[in-house]
Scaffold this active site. Structure first.
Site, PDB file in Angstrom:
ATOM      1  N   HIS A  23       5.744 -14.216  53.560  1.00 24.82           N
ATOM      2  CA  HIS A  23       4.686 -15.084  54.087  1.00 24.82           C
ATOM      3  C   HIS A  23       5.367 -16.221  54.857  1.00 24.82           C
ATOM      4  O   HIS A  23       6.473 -16.626  54.512  1.00 24.82           O
ATOM      5  CB  HIS A  23       3.904 -15.645  52.889  1.00 24.82           C
ATOM      6  CG  HIS A  23       2.655 -16.387  53.233  1.00 24.82           C
ATOM      7  ND1 HIS A  23       2.662 -17.694  53.687  1.00 24.82           N
ATOM      8  CD2 HIS A  23       1.356 -16.022  53.161  1.00 24.82           C
ATOM      9  CE1 HIS A  23       1.423 -18.096  53.875  1.00 24.82           C
ATOM     10  NE2 HIS A  23       0.600 -17.103  53.575  1.00 24.82           N
ATOM     11  N   ASP A  58       8.609 -16.257  45.177  1.00 25.39           N
ATOM     12  CA  ASP A  58       7.283 -16.664  45.609  1.00 25.39           C
ATOM     13  C   ASP A  58       6.299 -15.775  44.846  1.00 25.39           C
ATOM     14  O   ASP A  58       6.108 -14.604  45.179  1.00 25.39           O
ATOM     15  CB  ASP A  58       7.181 -16.471  47.132  1.00 25.39           C
ATOM     16  CG  ASP A  58       5.762 -16.614  47.647  1.00 25.39           C
ATOM     17  OD1 ASP A  58       4.833 -16.747  46.828  1.00 25.39           O
ATOM     18  OD2 ASP A  58       5.590 -16.578  48.882  1.00 25.39           O
ATOM     19  N   GLN A  96       1.341 -13.959  44.971  1.00 22.89           N
ATOM     20  CA  GLN A  96       0.528 -12.733  44.861  1.00 22.89           C
ATOM     21  C   GLN A  96       0.870 -11.934  43.607  1.00 22.89           C
ATOM     22  O   GLN A  96       0.306 -10.858  43.401  1.00 22.89           O
ATOM     23  CB  GLN A  96       0.742 -11.855  46.100  1.00 22.89           C
ATOM     24  CG  GLN A  96       0.318 -12.496  47.392  1.00 22.89           C
ATOM     25  CD  GLN A  96      -1.191 -12.693  47.506  1.00 22.89           C
ATOM     26  OE1 GLN A  96      -1.972 -12.052  46.805  1.00 22.89           O
ATOM     27  NE2 GLN A  96      -1.604 -13.588  48.376  1.00 22.89           N
ATOM     28  N   LYS A 121      -5.227 -18.831  43.717  1.00 19.87           N
ATOM     29  CA  LYS A 121      -5.125 -17.359  43.733  1.00 19.87           C
ATOM     30  C   LYS A 121      -5.170 -16.793  42.316  1.00 19.87           C
ATOM     31  O   LYS A 121      -5.282 -15.583  42.134  1.00 19.87           O
ATOM     32  CB  LYS A 121      -3.841 -16.924  44.441  1.00 19.87           C
ATOM     33  CG  LYS A 121      -3.843 -17.297  45.928  1.00 19.87           C
ATOM     34  CD  LYS A 121      -2.652 -16.726  46.643  1.00 19.87           C
ATOM     35  CE  LYS A 121      -2.358 -17.401  47.963  1.00 19.87           C
ATOM     36  NZ  LYS A 121      -3.250 -16.990  49.056  1.00 19.87           N
ATOM     37  N   CYS A 141      -0.433 -14.247  57.878  1.00 13.48           N
ATOM     38  CA  CYS A 141       0.713 -15.180  57.823  1.00 13.48           C
ATOM     39  C   CYS A 141       2.019 -14.438  57.590  1.00 13.48           C
ATOM     40  O   CYS A 141       2.929 -14.947  56.912  1.00 13.48           O
ATOM     41  CB  CYS A 141       0.519 -16.253  56.755  1.00 13.48           C
ATOM     42  SG  CYS A 141      -0.856 -17.337  57.094  1.00 13.48           S
TER      43      CYS A 141
HETATM   44  N1  PLP Z   1       3.190 -16.825  49.627  1.00 17.08           N
HETATM   45  C1  PLP Z   1       2.402 -15.753  49.615  1.00 17.08           C
HETATM   46  C2  PLP Z   1       2.998 -14.412  49.281  1.00 17.08           C
HETATM   47  C3  PLP Z   1       1.039 -15.880  49.891  1.00 17.08           C
HETATM   48  O1  PLP Z   1       0.262 -14.799  49.885  1.00 17.08           O
HETATM   49  C4  PLP Z   1       0.520 -17.153  50.201  1.00 17.08           C
HETATM   50  C5  PLP Z   1      -0.891 -17.312  50.564  1.00 17.08           C
HETATM   51  O2  PLP Z   1      -1.559 -16.388  50.970  1.00 17.08           O
HETATM   52  C6  PLP Z   1       1.385 -18.242  50.184  1.00 17.08           C
HETATM   53  C7  PLP Z   1       2.714 -18.051  49.898  1.00 17.08           C
HETATM   54  C8  PLP Z   1       0.902 -19.624  50.475  1.00 17.08           C
HETATM   55  O3  PLP Z   1       0.036 -20.038  49.462  1.00 17.08           O
HETATM   56  P1  PLP Z   1      -0.753 -21.419  49.581  1.00 17.08           P
HETATM   57  O4  PLP Z   1      -1.443 -21.405  50.919  1.00 17.08           O
HETATM   58  O5  PLP Z   1      -1.704 -21.395  48.439  1.00 17.08           O
HETATM   59  O6  PLP Z   1       0.254 -22.511  49.487  1.00 17.08           O
END
Ligand code: PLP
Length: 417
Positions: A134, A211, A214, A237, A375
């Protein structure tokens, strides 16, 4: 989540109708049709217990924390710190001071990049991310690598959406300082082999940040058993409120890192000559935090903790298998991301159709999916596509939701010709 075959019917211990009643929004209509919510990867829906907790906090307990001697301030402080304890227990952190509240995964990663990165990265040092990250797990590292003249390396992957672990091994050198990868890919659903990644990175003397944005909606994790140095996730999430997230870190690392934002709460003593800093976790929590966010996140964790974990994972596996096989029967539909180990996320495209057009026609039928690059633009470049349609399932989705998705795609395909 292993790939052992599970019964195609959900476990009898998993009462999907009762669970769906806990999520008020699931009974509303959109565009005159019952809502079929399959955009859980973007944000999940909230159970009544979370909504009630937020309502109760503002109705009965609202005050600023950590500063007041008055009753409400002490009640709010206790609730916020209890929430931290709940979250620490959930991920099995050794101590709640290793659980830092942030605004979400993005801020958690930026915290590590800014604080640890600025302190530890030197010209010629290296960092490793993967092709499927992401943007939140790419851009903060690009920024700090540029500032510190460090090099960002990228783990390649195969067409089915699995990391090339041999190539990964080859990227590790004595200059590798940190490997930062998604536990689960938001676009492909791939569950990455994080234990192997951690083992190899540690052997090379590098730290690992996972990270987990998900991963946690789909599985329980134990940070001590995993052995990651940092683990980041977002509250919204995992069925909690927006604007709150968590950075877990190993204590000696967090202790050694400088604060990255200055302000209230993160100080021990301030004079114009010199300021000294608070201990963990407050050193990294400058300013008034999202108090109700933290408390609401703990309520979400209480909700998911009470569920039968094996049953909920078997249910999601059933949804993934059922949806994958139904989607494969649709002429012209291609699934993007077919790794052997996947969470309940399916990206796809209809031949010759733009994902936005497909998503719009699904929305008209009450089916909420995400369309676009999710993203993950470098991943889209790898596949040479502008985007995908993504259906991401949560434990409150049912086979009826999958049927509705499949029918809606067939109708959309007919309309688009
Ligand atoms: N990392 C992953 C794998 C994500 O799917 C997302 C959001 O979709 C993020 C980071 C960023 O999360 P946030 O916008 O809640 O900070």
């Amino acid at each position: 989540m292993n790939q052992a075959t599970v019964p195609m019917e959900s476990s009898v211990t998993f009462d999907i109708d009762r669970i769906r009643r806990d999520f008020p929004i699931l009974s509303r209509e959109v565009n005159g049709r019952p809502l079929v919510y399959l955009d859980n990867g973007a944000t999940s829906q909230k159970p009544r217990s979370v909504i009630d907790t937020i309502d109760r906090y503002y109705t009965d307990e609202n005050a600023n924390i950590h500063r007041g001697v008055h009753h409400l301030s002490q009640v709010a402080t206790q609730a916020y710190e209890d929430a931290r304890e709940t979250i620490a227990r959930w991920i099995n952190a050794p101590a709640s001071r290793q659980v830092l509240f942030t605004r979400g995964t993005t801020e958690a990663i930026n915290l590590v990049a800014s604080s640890w990165g600025r302190d530890v990265l030197f010209p010629g040092d290296e960092m490793v991310v993967s092709t499927m990250e992401h943007h939140s797990n790419i851009v903060p590292w690009q920024m700090i690598c540029e500032e510190r003249c460090a090099k960002l390396k990228v783990i390649p992957m195969s067409g089915n959406g699995e990391l090339d672990m041999d190539a990964f091994e080859g990227l590790l050198t004595e200059r590798t300082r940190l490997v930062s990868v998604a536990h689960v890919s938001n676009t492909l659903g791939t569950i990455n082999p994080v234990r192997e990644i951690i083992a190899r990175a540690h052997e090379a003397g590098a730290l690992v940040l996972l990270d987990g944005a998900q991963a946690l909606p789909h599985m329980r994790i134990d940070v001590q058993e995993l052995g990651a140095d940092f683990y980041a996730f977002s509250g919204h999430k995992v069925f909690g409120p927006t604007g709150v997230g968590i950075l877990y870190g190993r204590e000696e690392l967090l202790d050694s890192m400088p604060p990255y934002q200055g302000g209230g709460d993160m100080i021990e003593k301030v004079t114009f000559e010199r300021t000294t800093y608070n201990t963990l976790p407050h050193k990294f929590e400058a300013g008034t935090p999202n108090i109700v966010g933290g408390i609401g996140l703990a309520a979400a964790i209480d909700y998911v903790s009470a569920m039968d974990q094996a049953a909920f994972m078997a249910h999601e596996k059933d949804l993934l298998d059922y949806a994958t096989s139904a989607l494969c029967d649709i002429p012209g539909l291609g699934i993007v991301g077919t790794a052997a180990d996947k969470a309940s996320v399916i990206s796809f495209n209809l031949e010759g159709q733009h994902p936005f057009d497909v998503g719009t026609l699904l929305d008209q039928q009450g089916v909420a999916v995400r369309t676009g690059h999710h993203c993950t633009q470098p991943l889209m470049d790898y596949y040479g596509i502008p985007g995908t349609v993504r259906a991401s399932f949560a434990f409150y989705n049912s086979r009826a939701d999958v049927d509705a998705l499949v029918n809606a795609i067939r109708r959309a395909a007919d309309m688009l010709g």
